[in-house]
Design an enzyme around this catalytic site. Sequence first.
Site, PDB file in Angstrom:
ATOM      1  N   ASP A  77      72.941  40.462   5.748  1.00  0.00           N
ATOM      2  CA  ASP A  77      74.388  40.536   5.945  1.00  0.00           C
ATOM      3  C   ASP A  77      74.712  41.559   7.023  1.00  0.00           C
ATOM      4  O   ASP A  77      73.830  42.027   7.743  1.00  0.00           O
ATOM      5  CB  ASP A  77      75.061  40.896   4.619  1.00  0.00           C
ATOM      6  CG  ASP A  77      74.456  42.170   4.022  1.00  0.00           C
ATOM      7  OD1 ASP A  77      74.435  43.194   4.721  1.00  0.00           O
ATOM      8  OD2 ASP A  77      73.990  42.143   2.858  1.00  0.00           O
ATOM      9  N   HIS A 378      66.517  34.629   4.468  1.00  0.00           N
ATOM     10  CA  HIS A 378      67.966  34.663   4.245  1.00  0.00           C
ATOM     11  C   HIS A 378      68.526  35.793   5.112  1.00  0.00           C
ATOM     12  O   HIS A 378      68.603  36.950   4.694  1.00  0.00           O
ATOM     13  CB  HIS A 378      68.261  34.910   2.761  1.00  0.00           C
ATOM     14  CG  HIS A 378      69.721  34.944   2.422  1.00  0.00           C
ATOM     15  ND1 HIS A 378      70.436  33.828   2.058  1.00  0.00           N
ATOM     16  CD2 HIS A 378      70.604  35.966   2.383  1.00  0.00           C
ATOM     17  CE1 HIS A 378      71.689  34.157   1.815  1.00  0.00           C
ATOM     18  NE2 HIS A 378      71.811  35.468   2.003  1.00  0.00           N
ATOM     19  N   ASP A 422      60.069  28.746   0.526  1.00  0.00           N
ATOM     20  CA  ASP A 422      60.630  29.322   1.741  1.00  0.00           C
ATOM     21  C   ASP A 422      61.983  28.668   2.005  1.00  0.00           C
ATOM     22  O   ASP A 422      62.094  27.737   2.801  1.00  0.00           O
ATOM     23  CB  ASP A 422      59.652  29.088   2.903  1.00  0.00           C
ATOM     24  CG  ASP A 422      60.101  29.755   4.186  1.00  0.00           C
ATOM     25  OD1 ASP A 422      61.024  30.590   4.141  1.00  0.00           O
ATOM     26  OD2 ASP A 422      59.521  29.435   5.245  1.00  0.00           O
ATOM     27  N   GLU A 431      65.369  36.942   0.835  1.00  0.00           N
ATOM     28  CA  GLU A 431      66.153  37.847   1.666  1.00  0.00           C
ATOM     29  C   GLU A 431      65.264  38.995   2.137  1.00  0.00           C
ATOM     30  O   GLU A 431      64.167  39.221   1.617  1.00  0.00           O
ATOM     31  CB  GLU A 431      67.379  38.395   0.931  1.00  0.00           C
ATOM     32  CG  GLU A 431      68.346  39.110   1.877  1.00  0.00           C
ATOM     33  CD  GLU A 431      69.749  39.307   1.313  1.00  0.00           C
ATOM     34  OE1 GLU A 431      70.648  39.632   2.111  1.00  0.00           O
ATOM     35  OE2 GLU A 431      69.952  39.139   0.094  1.00  0.00           O
TER      36      GLU A 431
END
Length: 456
Positions: A77, A378, A422, A431
């Site tokens: 993020d 991620h 994956d 992540e």
Amino acid sequence: MATRLMMLLGMIALCMSGVAGQYNYDEVLEKSILFYEAERSGDLPANNRIPYRGDSALGDQGNQGQDLTGGWYDAGDHVKFGFPMAFATTTLAWGILEFRDGYEAAGQYNLALDSIRWTLNYFLKAHVSDNEFYGQVGDANTDHAYWGRPEDMTMERPAWSISPSAPGSDLAAETAAALAAGYLVFRDSDAAFANNLLAHSRTLYDFALNNRGIYSQSISNAAGFYASSAYEDELAWGAAWLYRATEEQEYLDRAYEFGTTTNTAWAYDWNEKIVGYQLLLTTSAGQTDFLPRVENFLRNWFPGGSVQYTPLGLAWLAQWGPNRYAANAAFIALVSAKYNILASESEQFARSQIHYMLGDAGRSYVVGFGNNPPQQPHHRSSSCPDQPAECDWDEFNQPGPNYQILYGALVGGPDQNDQFEDLRSDYIRNEVANDYNAGFQGAVAALRANQLRDGK
């Protein structure tokens, strides 16, 4: 008993198949540092080595307009969470201090210094006054609703600080630890920078000591992501680092005041620093009171201890980021081994864990390294095609590899049966995060240093 037997049979099968082996630690160190460069926020330097990254979040500022640009985005993020960022910086600095020869042999020492300088400078900016420190930039809920490049963000990015009326002893003391460790790293090469780090470390520690509270109760936006459970361990941890930096008795007294000589740590991570200060005080301050707890921690992680193992040999503590916990424990083990604390067992354990992540289990868990590495971490920015192509939730949902290779990123890891898919959508197993790579990088540097010691 059956699980232990499965683990032993799995490890025997791996060795017989020839999967287990040596790895290029120099390459792993190089790529781990590249991961942190991919996480940079702010005005990137002219020598930026991540071609798909550019300047971002240049408007980050405090409530009175203070410059809060810089630092690292936390994970996949674009929030800047100060608490895990400080822990990662402290841990990386500790690895640089203990295993400098490993970094130097890999040709990565100066790049490692540049890596932590980026966040240390950000912490100096965030410490806007003696009794105010900005601990988060970006609304985590708004941010997590966005999938795209940090360069393209248009949402508001509020900032939250701790202060006497909104205390955060854990955040302030952890940042003080990072700054004190940074002082030790830089004092011989950049004295002016190092002295500034130490001055801020002292002031932040005093702030933490005199204004008690848990930061995630003051910065409630962080509570759903990095809720702290206590602040005493950070007060001991910060004091231990300041004692190593200054050798002033006051800090050793504080470490004893807030530290425990009777509790064995569950883990070494962004939320629990108990074994960190116990080991630091044992090795750097000669405080043997803490040694039995360090040894207990290590034995809990060794095969046959309280931590369960997967059939193929990962010490598996928890569902979310098991690679991170095992890598951090490996780092603690290798620092311990350097100081002859259960040295042989510690080295064997640590090597087995890091090698599991590098490929001994049949696949790599490090993006861009080894056999069958993750291709769909991620992670927003690496999932995006080259600019000026659009990037949004369509890229999140597309079934192929990420458009960019997030070199060096350690993904969360498998379940307790070594099962791993994956998938970009699996933010529990796939992540990446600042704190995932910190102990991992230090452990790899230690293994490289051990090669030099053994004449390899």
